[in-house]
Design an enzyme around this catalytic site. Structure first.
Site: not given
Length: 427
Positions: A90, A241
């Protein structure tokens, strides 16, 4: 780092070069190391060939005459770094994506829009840039998560990073983790096939998943561990998360490992929900991990960017996992870069002292050099087995980072100027 600090033993070569008067962190020294004014005494580091052969208290008198000497005058020295949680696939895409909304799920959506651009050339260019940055900043071991679609077949990025890992093997240890949405593991045959592909990649590959309350599936998590055990894989999870106190991925993973006797290492990144729990409940979760092969990875930059994110409002919650409480229970804790210049975090340079600067502030870390710099150096905390309580340098590769302008009180400030040694040679 697994060998206790010690003078040369029989069979070890005498130093050919010497780093004199180095200030090593307390965690890297034996308990009986001499003190000077309540600080560890300076050290002399002997190097022969590509390895460290001696670490001894500094002596101003010349006892031996190695071929070369470098007087450090008390400069701070650490081993090279381990970046335990990154996303090389990414990285460096933020300039292509200007409309990502706030928060984790918005970043995931933005990233999905960019994936059509992920050609072999694009991936190689961006991943190589990240590896180069990490290497020059002093990292010797990097672990990257690779987005994996819902099918069992590996994505293009998986193959590209494997090739790059082989190309970089003389400079960096590169590990790759499958980042798969948890529900993909709901069917065991599918889970098993995916794990087979990961295992076929080689020893640098780890089975992983994104475990979140938005995709929660307890059976899928059980199947993931069953498949990992069947194929001899370690596990690395993006877990909880979020700042949702009801998130239960971490505590469920601990239960599964305990009930199944899973034999691998379980690395858990994020675990932000621990910060949303009351102290007693968080303590119970960490107690459940303390005698199991778990490692927590704290990711301060990305979590600060994404957690409690609402447009136009200043965030009130930090989103960092409970690093103090985990360490107090003997659970290994690492800090890592996570996302770098992508929709999840627009900042970052694959520079771990930079990460530690953020971590020191957000977690209010005391004595970061002497007590916490191990959290960016202990690559053995990612491996199988019980890591030693103390680490050392003797017998290890002479891969070191020298910080000439910092000190033990202000580190990791003033660390941008540094000298990286690889196999005893300055870059």
């Amino acid at each position: 780092m697994t060998i206790p600090v010690q003078p040369p033993e029989a069979g070890l070569t005498r130093p050919a070069s010497l780093l004199q008067a180095a200030r090593l962190p307390q965690w890297l020294l034996p308990p009986d190391w001499p003190q000077r004014e309540l600080q560890p005494a300076l050290a002399d580091i002997g190097i022969c060939g590509r390895r460290i052969v001696a670490v001894t208290p500094h002596r101003s008198a010349d006892v031996e005459h190695p071929e070369s000497r470098w007087q450090l005058h008390g400069a701070l020295v650490t081993p090279c770094f381990v970046d335990a949680h990154t996303h090389l696939d990414k990285a460096y895409t933020s300039s292509r994506l200007h409309d990502a909304g706030p928060g984790l799920l918005a970043a995931i959506d933005a990233m999905a829009k960019d994936r059509s651009r992920w050609s072999t050339n694009d991936l190689r260019e961006r991943m190589s840039r990240g590896l180069e940055a990490a290497w020059r900043n002093g990292t010797s071991h990097i672990r990257t998560h690779i987005d994996w679609a819902e099918g069992p077949e590996p994505p293009l990025a998986w193959h590209v990073i494997r090739e790059l890992g082989q190309e970089w093997s003389s400079r960096l240890s590169v590990e790759q983790v499958s980042l798969v949405k948890l529900p993909v593991f709901a069917d065991f045959e599918r889970a098993d096939r995916l794990a087979w592909h990961v295992a076929s990649t080689g020893p640098s590959a780890i089975l992983g998943a994104f475990v979140h309350s938005s995709n929660w599936n307890a059976l899928a998590l059980e199947n993931l561990f069953r498949a990992a055990q069947r194929h001899g894989l370690d596990v690395d999870l993006h877990v909880d998360e979020e700042l949702n106190p009801g998130a239960c991925g971490l505590v469920t993973a601990a239960r599964i490992v305990r009930e199944t006797g899973f034999s691998g290492r379980v690395v858990c990144g994020h675990a932000c929900s621990l910060a949303a729990l009351d102290d007693d409940t968080a303590s119970q979760v960490l107690d459940a991990l303390s005698d199991l092969p778990f490692t927590l990875v704290a990711l301060p930059t990305t979590n600060l960017m994404l957690q409690d994110a609402v447009t136009g409002r200043t965030p009130g919650r930090r989103g960092l996992t409970r690093v103090h409480e985990a360490r107090a229970r003997g659970i290994p804790v690492l800090f890592a870069s996570d996302n770098v210049q992508d929709p999840f975090c627009r900042l970052g340079t694959f520079d771990l002292p930079e990460v530690m600067t953020v971590g020191t502030l957000v977690a209010q870390l005391p004595r970061p050099f002497d007590a916490w710099s191990d959290s960016i150096c202990r690559s053995d905390w990612l491996g199988r087995g019980v890591p030693p309580k103390r680490a050392g340098l003797v017998g290890q590769p002479a891969d070191l980072v020298v910080f000439p302008h910092s000190d033990c009180w202000s580190w990791p400030s003033n660390t941008a100027q540094r000298t990286v040694l690889r196999a005893g040679q300055r870059l």
